[in-house]
Design a protein around this motif. Structure first.
Motif, mmCIF file in Angstrom:
data_model
loop_
_atom_site.group_PDB
_atom_site.id
_atom_site.type_symbol
_atom_site.label_atom_id
_atom_site.label_comp_id
_atom_site.label_asym_id
_atom_site.label_seq_id
_atom_site.Cartn_x
_atom_site.Cartn_y
_atom_site.Cartn_z
ATOM 1 N N HIS A 220 0.824 -1.218 0.000
ATOM 2 C CA HIS A 220 0.000 0.000 0.000
ATOM 3 C C HIS A 220 0.855 1.264 0.000
ATOM 4 O O HIS A 220 0.318 2.370 0.005
ATOM 5 N N PHE A 226 -1.019 -0.538 5.984
ATOM 6 C CA PHE A 226 -0.798 -1.988 6.025
ATOM 7 C C PHE A 226 -1.231 -2.567 7.364
ATOM 8 O O PHE A 226 -1.922 -3.589 7.428
ATOM 9 N N THR A 229 -5.097 -2.694 7.858
ATOM 10 C CA THR A 229 -5.850 -3.641 7.043
ATOM 11 C C THR A 229 -5.342 -5.072 7.175
ATOM 12 O O THR A 229 -5.825 -5.959 6.470
ATOM 13 N N ALA A 230 -4.383 -5.310 8.080
ATOM 14 C CA ALA A 230 -3.833 -6.657 8.252
ATOM 15 C C ALA A 230 -4.663 -7.425 9.289
ATOM 16 O O ALA A 230 -4.643 -7.076 10.471
ATOM 17 N N PRO A 231 -5.392 -8.460 8.894
ATOM 18 C CA PRO A 231 -6.190 -9.197 9.883
ATOM 19 C C PRO A 231 -5.346 -10.039 10.840
ATOM 20 O O PRO A 231 -5.782 -10.327 11.948
ATOM 21 N N ARG A 233 -2.573 -9.342 12.568
ATOM 22 C CA ARG A 233 -1.575 -8.479 13.188
ATOM 23 C C ARG A 233 -1.283 -8.840 14.646
ATOM 24 O O ARG A 233 -0.621 -8.088 15.356
ATOM 25 N N SER A 253 -9.540 -7.607 5.112
ATOM 26 C CA SER A 253 -8.824 -6.333 5.209
ATOM 27 C C SER A 253 -9.771 -5.185 5.523
ATOM 28 O O SER A 253 -9.415 -4.250 6.258
ATOM 29 N N THR A 254 -10.987 -5.226 5.001
ATOM 30 C CA THR A 254 -11.968 -4.171 5.285
ATOM 31 C C THR A 254 -12.428 -4.232 6.730
ATOM 32 O O THR A 254 -12.484 -3.209 7.432
ATOM 33 N N ARG A 257 -9.840 -3.094 9.399
ATOM 34 C CA ARG A 257 -9.639 -1.641 9.549
ATOM 35 C C ARG A 257 -10.666 -1.014 10.483
ATOM 36 O O ARG A 257 -10.359 -0.064 11.200
ATOM 37 N N HIS A 267 -9.371 -14.616 8.209
ATOM 38 C CA HIS A 267 -9.666 -14.762 6.784
ATOM 39 C C HIS A 267 -10.423 -16.074 6.557
ATOM 40 O O HIS A 267 -10.015 -17.119 7.053
ATOM 41 N N CYS A 273 -15.018 -13.134 6.065
ATOM 42 C CA CYS A 273 -14.116 -13.318 7.202
ATOM 43 C C CYS A 273 -14.938 -13.532 8.459
ATOM 44 O O CYS A 273 -16.127 -13.196 8.507
#
Length: 328
Positions: A220, A226, A229-231, A233, A253-254, A257, A267, A273
């Protein structure tokens, strides 16, 4: 003369950031004319500061490499920013409270009286609300080790505790991001061939490797985007009286956030998700899921499904009853 000195001080502090700016950009920052900016630059040069004129595309004015700034050059806005930062940093870094208090006292002593009044007006008492789920304050030594490897572009060897046992990893560290009161390291994992967003409170740095690496282009182009939007993390579901999950018809990712703090995102497919989160009541939890405005499936547990049924009944009843107008 006082106004000229104040402008020159602010101009010097702007140059202290290392930026190259046009006379027009400097005039806009200072709220004055281009002609006045050029006079102030001449004033600084007369005082011995090396202000370079850079020609061509991207040109402008900048501070020369041989120029040394005075120990403290703060305008009033910078003084306020520094004072607030020093008061709030113990909430995210451990072992630094006493040093931050001493630094704040030193800063106040070094400021002119007018700047000190502005800074002292901002006395801050940080407090948490129910929706904040910060990690425990990060050890300052860990941040120093990770930040040093980023700055030197050296490989970083760490022990990292994710969902299971600690793993020893060798990473290419790129950036530190603080988001929602949690620290994350954005790093490339060469062994796995992928980028990772990793909770710094789960990192234990090993001794420095002194092994350089070439910096890569970030996903990005922005480390904060990043992380947001990182699931995967490294977040964990917070302890709430009611906790449940559902599969949402949205990309991970949506949801990652916009998910509340203290929730986790897994995911499932490219367009779905599973979101696990908590709240103080089952209807409250159901309401949080509905804010995503997406189809829900695989809802667990039964109490959460019942809460959604109850909300549907209440909403249906409310819509059937027209609003009552107050008497004239």
């Amino acid at each position: 003369m006082a106004a000229t000195s104040a402008r020159a001080l602010k101009l010097l502090s702007i140059f202290g950031t290392g930026a190259t700016l046009t006379a027009g950009a400097l005039a806009a920052r200072l709220g004055t004319s281009v002609r006045t900016v050029r006079r102030d630059i001449d004033t600084l040069r007369d005082l011995g500061y090396e202000i370079e004129a850079v020609h061509g595309a991207g040109g402008g004015y900048r501070l020369g490499p041989a120029t040394r700034l005075p120990p403290v050059v703060f305008d009033e806005d910078q003084a306020v920013a520094a004072a607030v930062a020093l008061q709030t940093v113990p909430a995210v870094l451990s072992g630094i409270r006493e040093n931050a208090a001493r630094a704040l006292a030193t800063l106040h002593q070094a400021m002119p009286a007018r700047s000190r009044l502005h800074a002292e007006a901002f006395t801050v008492s940080p407090a948490r609300n129910y929706w904040e789920f910060p990690a425990p304050p990060i050890d300052a030594g860990t941040v120093r080790a990770v930040g040093g490897a980023i700055n030197r572009r050296h490989l970083l060897r760490v022990s990292y505790t994710g969902d299971g046992e600690p793993a020893t990893l060798t990473l290419e560290p790129h950036d530190l991001v603080v988001w929602a009161a949690r620290w994350y390291l954005v790093a490339y994992d060469p062994a796995a061939g992928r980028w990772r967003a990793m909770r710094v409170d789960r990192i234990r740095p090993h001794p420095p490797t002194h092994t350089p690496f070439e910096r890569r282009d970030l996903p990005h182009g922005d480390p904060a985007a990043f992380v947001m939007t990182a699931p995967d993390r490294g977040d964990a579901a917070a302890a709430w009286p009611c906790r449940g999950s559902a599969v949402l018809a949205l990309p991970a990712s949506t949801v990652a956030r916009f998910a509340p703090g203290g929730s986790t995102v897994e995911h499932v497919t490219a367009t779905t998700c599973r979101l696990t989160l908590g709240a103080w009541s089952w209807p409250g939890l159901a309401g949080l899921l509905l804010t995503f405005d997406a189809d829900l499936t695989a809802i667990e547990p039964a109490e959460l499904r019942q809460a959604l049924h109850s909300l549907r009944t209440r909403i249906t009843t409310a819509l059937r009853n027209p609003p009552q107008r107050p008497p004239a």
